[in-house]
Design an enzyme around this catalytic site. Structure first.
Site, PDB file in Angstrom:
ATOM      1  N   HIS A   1       0.936  -1.286  -0.083  1.00  0.00           N
ATOM      2  CA  HIS A   1       0.013  -0.141   0.176  1.00  0.00           C
ATOM      3  C   HIS A   1       0.730   1.278   0.035  1.00  0.00           C
ATOM      4  O   HIS A   1       0.442   2.507  -0.322  1.00  0.00           O
ATOM      5  CB  HIS A   1      -1.018   0.012   1.127  1.00  0.00           C
ATOM      6  CG  HIS A   1      -2.028  -1.038   1.249  1.00  0.00           C
ATOM      7  ND1 HIS A   1      -3.119  -0.927   0.700  1.00  0.00           N
ATOM      8  CD2 HIS A   1      -1.951  -2.423   1.531  1.00  0.00           C
ATOM      9  CE1 HIS A   1      -3.947  -2.052   0.918  1.00  0.00           C
ATOM     10  NE2 HIS A   1      -3.134  -2.971   1.024  1.00  0.00           N
TER      11      HIS A   1
ATOM     12  N   ASP B   1       3.371   9.321  -1.050  1.00  0.00           N
ATOM     13  CA  ASP B   1       2.289   8.627  -0.470  1.00  0.00           C
ATOM     14  C   ASP B   1       2.021   7.647  -1.548  1.00  0.00           C
ATOM     15  O   ASP B   1       1.748   7.790  -2.741  1.00  0.00           O
ATOM     16  CB  ASP B   1       1.025   9.607  -0.372  1.00  0.00           C
ATOM     17  CG  ASP B   1       0.332   9.361   0.821  1.00  0.00           C
ATOM     18  OD1 ASP B   1       0.072   8.198   1.035  1.00  0.00           O
ATOM     19  OD2 ASP B   1      -0.381  10.459   1.324  1.00  0.00           O
TER      20      ASP B   1
HETATM   21  P1  ADP Z   1      -2.897   6.969   5.262  1.00  0.00           P
HETATM   22  O1  ADP Z   1      -3.369   5.845   4.984  1.00  0.00           O
HETATM   23  O2  ADP Z   1      -1.365   7.311   5.008  1.00  0.00           O
HETATM   24  O3  ADP Z   1      -3.270   7.867   6.570  1.00  0.00           O
HETATM   25  P2  ADP Z   1      -4.719   7.909   3.186  1.00  0.00           P
HETATM   26  O4  ADP Z   1      -5.004   9.363   2.912  1.00  0.00           O
HETATM   27  O5  ADP Z   1      -4.535   7.116   2.167  1.00  0.00           O
HETATM   28  O6  ADP Z   1      -3.515   8.169   4.097  1.00  0.00           O
HETATM   29  O7  ADP Z   1      -5.946   7.385   4.055  1.00  0.00           O
HETATM   30  C1  ADP Z   1      -6.408   8.124   5.209  1.00  0.00           C
HETATM   31  C2  ADP Z   1      -7.785   7.923   5.761  1.00  0.00           C
HETATM   32  O8  ADP Z   1      -7.949   8.005   7.238  1.00  0.00           O
HETATM   33  C3  ADP Z   1      -8.750   8.428   4.861  1.00  0.00           C
HETATM   34  O9  ADP Z   1      -9.903   7.520   4.582  1.00  0.00           O
HETATM   35  C4  ADP Z   1      -9.135   9.604   5.623  1.00  0.00           C
HETATM   36  O10 ADP Z   1     -10.308  10.327   5.504  1.00  0.00           O
HETATM   37  C5  ADP Z   1      -8.776   9.355   6.834  1.00  0.00           C
HETATM   38  N1  ADP Z   1      -8.396  10.360   7.867  1.00  0.00           N
HETATM   39  C6  ADP Z   1      -7.220  10.979   7.722  1.00  0.00           C
HETATM   40  N2  ADP Z   1      -6.894  11.912   8.654  1.00  0.00           N
HETATM   41  C7  ADP Z   1      -8.072  11.909   9.310  1.00  0.00           C
HETATM   42  C8  ADP Z   1      -8.671  12.551  10.310  1.00  0.00           C
HETATM   43  N3  ADP Z   1      -7.896  13.688  10.927  1.00  0.00           N
HETATM   44  N4  ADP Z   1      -9.890  12.593  10.871  1.00  0.00           N
HETATM   45  C9  ADP Z   1     -10.857  11.484  10.322  1.00  0.00           C
HETATM   46  N5  ADP Z   1     -10.183  10.776   9.345  1.00  0.00           N
HETATM   47  C10 ADP Z   1      -9.109  10.819   8.875  1.00  0.00           C
END
Ligand code: ADP
Length: 477
Positions: free
Chosen positions: A174, A384
């Site tokens: 991922h 990312d």
């Molecule tokens: P990572 O897996 O590196 O955190 P991604 O953007 O691929 O990054 O996935 C993050 C997930 O977590 C998304 O579904 C996003 O909406 C959720 N997310 C990220 N930050 C927050 C936050 N501050 N509050 C709620 N959900 C979050």
């Protein structure tokens, strides 16, 4: 066109015919009984297993005394068996906080300078991979598909073969793949590369990741890379593996479904408090891969160019603290908080602050509503794997009056989202100009860009990803 966006119907995975059973392996498991809404990967796996039936193997969330044997408990809910491992505390810590998150994560995100390498943590990583291999070997048959997830299990392919597993083995990575030189610099690079070759297929997020992984692994094993349409084959270490870009998507229907629910009161109060200011939004885990200091610095440059803007816009950056026990994260938090304080100190007034930094998590509904009401979404990671926030922002927009996505070219998502304002987040002035351009963009251009973006986000959704992954596993078998 509006019809192209599923309203409230979640994009559930459609069953794919397989001969044996599906066995998914991931560090974290979301059990239906837990009642929490799982994140992207967990809900994708949950959907896949519910549709296919099968077993989900992962960590129970419990550690046991050091030196004791890992313990597996299986529970069945409908057609899904949850096989959960209790792991010795020291092994789990060395594996998860140590080798996986303090070493592999920074190396794979191009931050080898932050990587902490401790041989004992690699031994813990190998021990945990071995425990998973043994647990899998007890349940896997030759017709089964074993679908392994992420950088926590790079050794698992080889260990599964050593444990006598004859199933088709797939890994999905991922996170992004680093430059081959950074991969080669890992002390265990050869061992990891050789172990990876025992999977039948490896899925990654982008074509660039596929090419990099093939080059790194083939280079370490003095092997060859064969480029075929849509898939790369590597032959090295006496094995062959397929490497394919299979970009993960989101559940567009589930996200839009959140928007049918009433706006949460805290979000309502925030929107009322904007008082005509334009809303810029960032939603990221507080992680050094997310480019938060760069984003805040660019916002500072945007304000410095015309300080009156501090009364016209607000950047709301949600950045919940993540992996607080890894030291690089504690430093990052200080850096981001200091920058935010400086920007507000310099550009704020007695009545208004142009930047809101919130370091606690918000629920999916609140985030969806914040996205829907934002004029600009700033998704600016330095590296990312995919970045689901970029896709969620697009999916949350009102098609008639959409906000603008500013997206880092280093997010895997950028490979299929050229209609965003694509930026290099390291260039503060360039990013500041992109913010300006996004805020000034005419409705017609916003609609055109959004139409192109939502078409790909809705088409390449999470159900599509799961189906493609399973079809690739079948093809590789
Ligand atoms: P990572 O897996 O590196 O955190 P991604 O953007 O691929 O990054 O996935 C993050 C997930 O977590 C998304 O579904 C996003 O909406 C959720 N997310 C990220 N930050 C927050 C936050 N501050 N509050 C709620 N959900 C979050």
């Amino acid at each position: 066109f509006v019809e192209a966006i599923p309203a409230v119907r979640p994009a559930r995975h459609q069953k794919v015919e397989i001969e044996g059973r599906l066995i998914a392996v991931s560090n974290r498991v979301a059990r239906p009984s837990e009642g929490v809404s799982p994140g992207g990967l967990a809900s994708a796996l949950s959907d896949a297993l519910t549709a296919q039936g099968g077993t989900w193997l992962g960590w129970s969330g419990k550690t046991i005394a050091d030196g004791t044997e890992p313990d597996v408990t299986a529970t069945t809910v409908d057609d899904v068996v949850y096989s959960l491992l209790d792991l010795p505390a020291d092994d789990y810590r060395g594996f998860y906080e140590g080798y996986a998150n303090a070493f592999l994560w920074p190396v794979f995100h191009g931050r080898s300078d932050l990587a902490v390498h401790r041989p004992a943590e690699f031994r813990a990583y190998a021990a945990v991979n071995r425990a998973y291999a043994e647990a899998t070997a007890r349940i896997a048959g030759p017709d089964d598909l074993v679908w392994v997830h992420d950088y926590h299990f790079l050794l698992l392919g080889k260990m599964l073969r050593e444990a006598g597993v004859g199933s088709t083995l797939g890994l999905f990575l991922h996170i992004p793949v680093p430059e081959p030189a950074a991969f080669r610099a890992v002390p265990e690079a050869r061992r990891l590369a050789e172990a990876l070759m025992h999977f039948d297929t490896i899925g990654v997020q982008t074509a660039r990741d596929a090419a990099r992984l093939a080059e790194a692994v083939a280079g370490l094993g003095e092997g060859v890379v064969l480029n075929r349409p849509g898939v790369i084959e590597v032959r090295a270490f006496g094995e062959r593996v397929r490497i394919k870009a299979l970009p993960i998507g989101i559940d567009v229907g589930a996200l839009r479904g959140e928007l049918y629910a009433p706006t949460p009161p805290e979000v309502r109060a925030y929107l009322d408090g904007l008082g005509g200011r334009r809303a810029i939004l960032g939603v990221d885990r507080l992680d050094y891969s997310k480019g938060l200091p760069e984003k805040l610095a660019a916002f500072g440059a945007f304000l410095a160019a015309d300080p009156a803007r501090a009364d016209e816009v607000v950047l709301t950056q949600i950045a919940p603290i993540s992996r607080g026990s890894v030291s690089a994260y504690a430093h990052l938090r200080q850096e981001v908080e200091a920058l935010a304080g400086r920007i507000n100190g310099e550009f704020g007034s007695l009545s208004r602050h142009p930047l809101q930094l919130l370091t606690r998590p918000y629920g999916r509904r609140a985030v969806a509503h914040l996205m829907a009401h934002a004029d600009v979404g700033l998704v600016t990671p330095l590296a990312d794997g995919m970045n689901l926030v970029a896709k969620e922002f697009v999916a949350a927009q009102d098609v008639d009056d959409p906000g603008v996505l500013v997206l880092s070219r280093f997010a895997g998502a950028a490979e299929a989202m050229e209609a965003a304002l694509v930026v290099d987040p390291r260039d503060a002035d360039g990013l500041a100009s992109a913010i300006e351009r996004a805020l000034a963009m005419p409705l017609r251009e916003r609609r055109e860009r959004h139409r192109a973006l939502i078409a790909s986000v809705a088409r390449d959704d999470v159900g599509h990803w799961t189906t493609q992954c399973l079809e690739e596993l079948i093809a590789a078998g």
